[in-house]
Design an enzyme around this catalytic site. Sequence first.
Site, PDB file in Angstrom:
ATOM      1  N   ASP A  82      -7.537  19.406 -13.461  1.00  0.00           N
ATOM      2  CA  ASP A  82      -7.812  18.050 -13.956  1.00  0.00           C
ATOM      3  C   ASP A  82      -7.429  18.050 -15.436  1.00  0.00           C
ATOM      4  OD1 ASP A  82      -8.977  15.786 -15.102  1.00  0.00           O
ATOM      5  OD2 ASP A  82     -10.663  15.773 -13.705  1.00  0.00           O
TER       6      ASP A  82
ATOM      7  N   ARG B 263       0.847  -1.200   0.000  1.00  0.00           N
ATOM      8  CA  ARG B 263       0.000   0.000   0.000  1.00  0.00           C
ATOM      9  C   ARG B 263       0.881   1.248   0.000  1.00  0.00           C
ATOM     10  NH1 ARG B 263      -1.534   1.605   4.671  1.00  0.00           N
ATOM     11  NH2 ARG B 263      -2.283  -0.410   5.380  1.00  0.00           N
TER      12      ARG B 263
ATOM     13  N   LYS C 211      -8.467   7.176 -18.936  1.00  0.00           N
ATOM     14  CA  LYS C 211      -8.811   7.759 -20.227  1.00  0.00           C
ATOM     15  C   LYS C 211      -7.596   7.719 -21.161  1.00  0.00           C
ATOM     16  CE  LYS C 211     -12.549   8.374 -17.871  1.00  0.00           C
ATOM     17  NZ  LYS C 211     -12.803   9.596 -17.128  1.00  0.00           N
TER      18      LYS C 211
ATOM     19  N   TYR D  53     -16.250  17.375 -14.368  1.00  0.00           N
ATOM     20  CA  TYR D  53     -16.701  15.994 -14.532  1.00  0.00           C
ATOM     21  C   TYR D  53     -17.845  15.698 -13.549  1.00  0.00           C
ATOM     22  CZ  TYR D  53     -16.339  10.895 -14.315  1.00  0.00           C
ATOM     23  OH  TYR D  53     -16.605   9.559 -14.331  1.00  0.00           O
TER      24      TYR D  53
HETATM   25  C1  LIG Z   1     -13.290   9.963 -15.886  1.00  0.00           C
HETATM   26  C2  LIG Z   1     -12.927  11.271 -15.316  1.00  0.00           C
HETATM   27  C3  LIG Z   1     -12.687  11.432 -13.954  1.00  0.00           C
HETATM   28  C4  LIG Z   1     -12.870  10.296 -12.964  1.00  0.00           C
HETATM   29  O1  LIG Z   1     -11.935   9.294 -13.163  1.00  0.00           O
HETATM   30  P1  LIG Z   1     -12.207   7.737 -12.844  1.00  0.00           P
HETATM   31  O2  LIG Z   1     -10.921   7.109 -13.263  1.00  0.00           O
HETATM   32  O3  LIG Z   1     -13.382   7.306 -13.628  1.00  0.00           O
HETATM   33  O4  LIG Z   1     -12.447   7.638 -11.376  1.00  0.00           O
HETATM   34  C5  LIG Z   1     -12.295  12.683 -13.497  1.00  0.00           C
HETATM   35  N1  LIG Z   1     -12.157  13.721 -14.345  1.00  0.00           N
HETATM   36  C6  LIG Z   1     -12.395  13.611 -15.663  1.00  0.00           C
HETATM   37  C7  LIG Z   1     -12.222  14.812 -16.545  1.00  0.00           C
HETATM   38  C8  LIG Z   1     -12.783  12.396 -16.191  1.00  0.00           C
HETATM   39  O5  LIG Z   1     -13.028  12.293 -17.495  1.00  0.00           O
END
Ligand SMILES: *Cc1c(COP(=O)(O)O)cnc(C)c1O
Length: 379
Positions: free
Chosen positions: A172, A46, A197, A98
Site C-alpha cells: 500500500d 463498468r 490522499k 490502515y
Molecule cells: C485512506 C487509506 C486507505 C483506504 O482508502 P479509501 O480511499 O479511504 O477507501 C487505505 N490505505 C491507506 C494507507 C490509507 O491512508
Amino acid sequence: MKFETQAIHAGQDPDSATGAVMTPIYQTSTFAQQGVGRHRGYEYARTGNPTRTALEACLAALEGGAHGLAFASGMAATDTVLRLLAPGDHVVAGRDVYGGTYRLFERVLKGYGLEFSYVDTTQLSDVESALRPNTRLVWLETPSNPLLRISDLRAVADLVHRARPSAWLAVDNTFATPYLQRPLELGADLVIHSTTKYLGGHSDVVGGAVVVRSSELHERLAFLQNAVGAVPGPLDCFLVLRGLKTLAVRMDRHALNAAAVAEYLAAQSQVERVIYPFHASHPEQDLARRQMRSGGGMVSVTLRGGAAAAVRAVERTRVFTLAESLGGVESLIEIPAAMTHASTAGSPIEVEPGLIRLSVGLENVEDLIADLQQALQAE
Ligand SMILES: *Cc1c(COP(=O)(O)O)cnc(C)c1O
C-alpha cells in the site's frame, strides 16, 4: 520520460475526437456499437470508460508498472486484490496497516475463510516466521500508518519470493506515493493506493488504484474489477488525473513543510517523541533515505502530557483542521486511536491513545508552526 512529464502526459494525449487538451469526462454508461459486437474498445462503462483508461495508464506509468486499475475507493481496491485469494489461503499483513484495511481483513474477509497474521514487517525474521505453507499474500505499508515505520521493500520481496514462490507481495503505497518510492521496481507484485490522499491531493474525491507488472495478474484483476464492479465514475477519474499532474511539486513542498514541522516539534519541551522518516531520531532513517526520495508529508508525535494533552492540542489548532484523512493541500490533525484507527481498539495492533498524526499541507510553513505553537502553549 521522467516522472513529472509522465504525470502530465501519460495516457493523456489530446482527445482524438475534438483535440481537447484536458481528458474529457466521458459521462456515459454505454457506448454505441457499429455492429453486433463491433465497437471502439468500449461497450459498457463498468468494464471500461475512456476517462478511467487515461487515469489507469497514467498510474501505471508513474508506478513503473505495466497495468493500472482504478477503483471507487482504496478499500474497494484492497477488497478486489484480496479476491485473488481463495478460502483457506493465508495472508501476512503489517502490524500497523490502515485501520480500515484491518477491519476489512478481520471483520469481513475472515468470514470468507481467509486467514490473517499480523507482524512487524520492519523485521524480516518476523515476516519469515509468519509464513505458512498456504501463505499467498504479504501485505504491507511503508511508511506505515500512523507509526511511519519503514520496511525494507527489496528485502521483503526477495524473502517472500524465495520462501513462497507462489505468494505475492502487495504494498500500500498511499503514504509515499510513486514520486517518493516505487515498490514494483524493488520487487513488489502489486501496488495499492487510496487515490483519495496524495494522488488526488485536494480532498475532493474518494478513489483507489492497483498497479501491477504482470499481464496475468492484470487480466485476473480486470476480470474482478468488472465482475465485482467497485469502479470509479468518470468525474472522479478526472479529479484524480488532475491531481496527478501536480503530484511531484506538491510532494516536494509537503516534505519540506513536514520536515520543518518535525524539527520544530522535536525541539519543544511538551513533546515526548516525534516520528518522521527522515528525522535523525527515526529508527529506520537510513533505510528511509535509501528507499524514499524524501520523508513525505506525514508526521506523528506524542506529548509528555499523554492522551489528555493530545486531545487538548488537536482541539486547539486553527490552521490544522481536526479531521480524518490526509494528503490534501490543507493541513489536517487527528488522534488515530480515537479516529482513523478506532477499529483497532482492543486488538493486538491497537494504537496508543496519545499519538497525534499530522498531515502537513501546503500552507506557509511559518503559519503551520505558529499554529502548533499556540496549540501547545497551554501545556
Ligand atoms: C485512506 C487509506 C486507505 C483506504 O482508502 P479509501 O480511499 O479511504 O477507501 C487505505 N490505505 C491507506 C494507507 C490509507 O491512508
